[in-house]
Design a protein around this motif. Structure first.
Motif, mmCIF file in Angstrom:
data_model
loop_
_atom_site.group_PDB
_atom_site.id
_atom_site.type_symbol
_atom_site.label_atom_id
_atom_site.label_comp_id
_atom_site.label_asym_id
_atom_site.label_seq_id
_atom_site.Cartn_x
_atom_site.Cartn_y
_atom_site.Cartn_z
ATOM 1 N N GLU A 153 0.930 -1.051 -0.037
ATOM 2 C CA GLU A 153 -0.021 0.092 0.013
ATOM 3 C C GLU A 153 0.933 1.187 -0.032
ATOM 4 O O GLU A 153 0.420 2.402 -0.429
ATOM 5 N N GLN A 154 2.131 1.099 0.053
ATOM 6 C CA GLN A 154 2.909 2.294 0.250
ATOM 7 C C GLN A 154 3.624 2.561 -1.172
ATOM 8 O O GLN A 154 4.554 3.685 -1.082
ATOM 9 N N HIS A 187 4.076 12.304 -2.340
ATOM 10 C CA HIS A 187 4.239 11.162 -1.928
ATOM 11 C C HIS A 187 3.451 9.819 -2.548
ATOM 12 O O HIS A 187 3.999 8.912 -2.913
ATOM 13 N N ALA A 188 2.428 10.329 -3.273
ATOM 14 C CA ALA A 188 1.412 9.481 -3.857
ATOM 15 C C ALA A 188 2.115 9.098 -5.248
ATOM 16 O O ALA A 188 2.113 7.935 -5.531
ATOM 17 N N ALA A 189 3.083 10.173 -5.794
ATOM 18 C CA ALA A 189 3.975 9.656 -6.979
ATOM 19 C C ALA A 189 5.054 8.906 -6.822
ATOM 20 O O ALA A 189 5.664 8.504 -7.793
ATOM 21 N N GLU A 228 1.575 15.658 -0.034
ATOM 22 C CA GLU A 228 0.615 14.360 -0.310
ATOM 23 C C GLU A 228 0.716 13.845 -1.769
ATOM 24 O O GLU A 228 0.881 12.744 -2.030
ATOM 25 N N GLN A 229 0.597 14.657 -2.606
ATOM 26 C CA GLN A 229 0.707 14.628 -4.004
ATOM 27 C C GLN A 229 2.213 13.979 -4.489
ATOM 28 O O GLN A 229 2.335 13.023 -5.294
ATOM 29 N N HIS A 275 2.580 16.092 -9.222
ATOM 30 C CA HIS A 275 2.433 14.568 -9.404
ATOM 31 C C HIS A 275 3.032 14.343 -10.858
ATOM 32 O O HIS A 275 3.734 13.430 -11.049
ATOM 33 N N ALA A 297 3.897 3.402 -4.671
ATOM 34 C CA ALA A 297 3.087 4.059 -5.919
ATOM 35 C C ALA A 297 3.469 3.398 -6.992
ATOM 36 O O ALA A 297 4.206 2.684 -7.135
ATOM 37 N N GLN A 298 2.771 3.605 -8.193
ATOM 38 C CA GLN A 298 3.146 3.121 -9.510
ATOM 39 C C GLN A 298 4.413 3.283 -10.168
ATOM 40 O O GLN A 298 4.943 2.392 -10.460
ATOM 41 N N ASP A 333 -1.619 20.401 -0.974
ATOM 42 C CA ASP A 333 -1.595 18.962 -1.006
ATOM 43 C C ASP A 333 -0.387 18.681 -1.680
ATOM 44 O O ASP A 333 0.046 17.562 -1.956
#
Length: 377
Positions: free
Chosen positions: A6-7, A109-111, A106-107, A78, A9-10, A103
């Protein structure tokens, strides 16, 4: 190393896949480019030859770090991270958040980027922290506003590694007026011309935010600026130590809708001008104080000339205040000249120390350089 799914990203999974293929054996290692094309690129998108070079010749011990300073870039960050992971899959992307209120973190980290925080406001403060905390062999510095072309990064990294440059500057090229406003363009030309006249003309776009550095450059750079004047300091540092540097043209585009520029044309331009003046005083003290000597000496002579004429005719000195002012200005003129001569000697010694520290940092490994030299363009 186990990383919870879950940690990841693509983009993280993409890099892990590529590294896993390299570890399976030499036969599969040859097919990394084909695998990458098949799994991650659209069928119509050609493979970047410089990216292929990075994947096939870069030693695993050569670390590439992409450094992105950010302040309220949640709209664009991102995409910037995704583009640079696509361009340089072997790189590690670091995003330094500079007190963003949106954000951005957050963006990022998600990338799949490594996100860190710098509380001192200003791009110069962020770059100083980046250069101090991140350890790599090649550094790619780029803004997080999605105005620079990520596909130029492999070519810049390739050029720096092959030719052993310490800095490759990305000169902005665009026909979009919104991307490069006339005021910014004029200011860049003016300030770049000033720096070229004093320190040498090797960079045409001194204020570009897209550059590639060697470890030698990064770890020898003092980073004294706090704001957007950091680009000026980067350029002068390279020119002052006579580092091998070069420049290539890179496409430049306007910000996407919803993204706002943080650059203030007049106030930041004034700060950059003050930085250039300060750098001239510190790095070229003899020239700086010689100019002060000339201005003071000429002013003193102009004030004293009528007094000399009056004295030659009458033998009297009727304007004592002007005579005293003229004498004081001439004294200041020679004090400035003496200060310039002394500080020039001090600056030379300081420059020698900086050069010796720069030389104490090893370049890219000999084996990697040999592989690079043997790889065709």
């Amino acid at each position: 190393k186990h990383v919870p799914g879950e940690q990841i990203a693509q983009q993280d999974r993409r890099r892990l896949d590529l590294k896993a293929i390299r570890r399976t054996g030499s036969n599969q290692e040859i097919d990394v480019t084909a695998y990458q094309r098949e799994k991650y690129l659209p069928a119509s998108q050609p493979m970047n030859p410089h990216k292929t070079w990075i994947n096939s010749t870069m030693n695993e011990n050569v670390k590439i770090a992409v450094l992105i300073p950010c302040f309220n870039e949640g709209v664009t960050i991102h995409k910037v991270i995704t583009d640079f992971f696509t361009a340089i899959p072997e790189a590690t992307v670091y995003v330094f958040d500079n007190n963003s209120t949106d954000d951005t973190a957050e963006q990022a980290h998600a990338a799949g980027a490594i996100v860190m925080t710098e509380p001192l406001q200003g791009k110069g403060n962020v770059v100083r922290r980046m250069f101090a905390d991140v350890d790599a062999d090649i550094y790619v510095l780029v803004d997080g506003d999605d105005t620079y072309d990520a596909t130029s990064a492999p070519k810049m990294v390739s050029l720096l590694a092959r030719q052993q440059f310490d800095m490759v500057n990305g000169a902005r090229v665009t026909r979009i007026k919104q991307a490069y406003r006339p005021g910014h363009r004029f200011g860049n030309i003016l300030l770049s011309t000033m720096v070229a006249a004093i320190f040498g003309r090797q960079v045409s776009d001194m204020l570009s935010g897209f550059r590639v550095f060697s470890r030698r450059f990064v770890k020898s750079f003092p980073a004294l600026s706090s704001g957007f004047e950091i680009e000026t300091e980067l350029t002068v540092h390279a020119l002052e130590l006579r580092m091998p540097i070069t420049e290539i043209d890179t496409p430049y585009k306007d910000r996407p809708h919803g993204s706002v520029s943080k650059l203030r044309t007049f106030s930041d331009g004034l700060r950059i001008f003050r930085t250039i003046t300060s750098l001239i005083k510190e790095e070229r003290p003899l020239a700086f104080f010689s100019l002060a000597f000339i201005l003071l000496a000429v002013s003193s002579t102009l004030l004293a000339w009528p007094i000399f004429l009056e004295y030659s005719r009458t033998g009297l000195v009727p304007r004592f205040p002007t005579a005293i002012l003229s004498t004081g200005l001439m004294l200041l003129a020679f004090l400035s000249l003496a200060a310039g001569l002394i500080l020039d000697t001090v600056t030379r010694g300081r420059r020698e120390l900086k050069r010796m520290w720069y030389l104490s940092i090893p370049p890219i490994s000999t084996q990697s350089a040999a592989n690079i030299a043997a790889t065709p363009e």
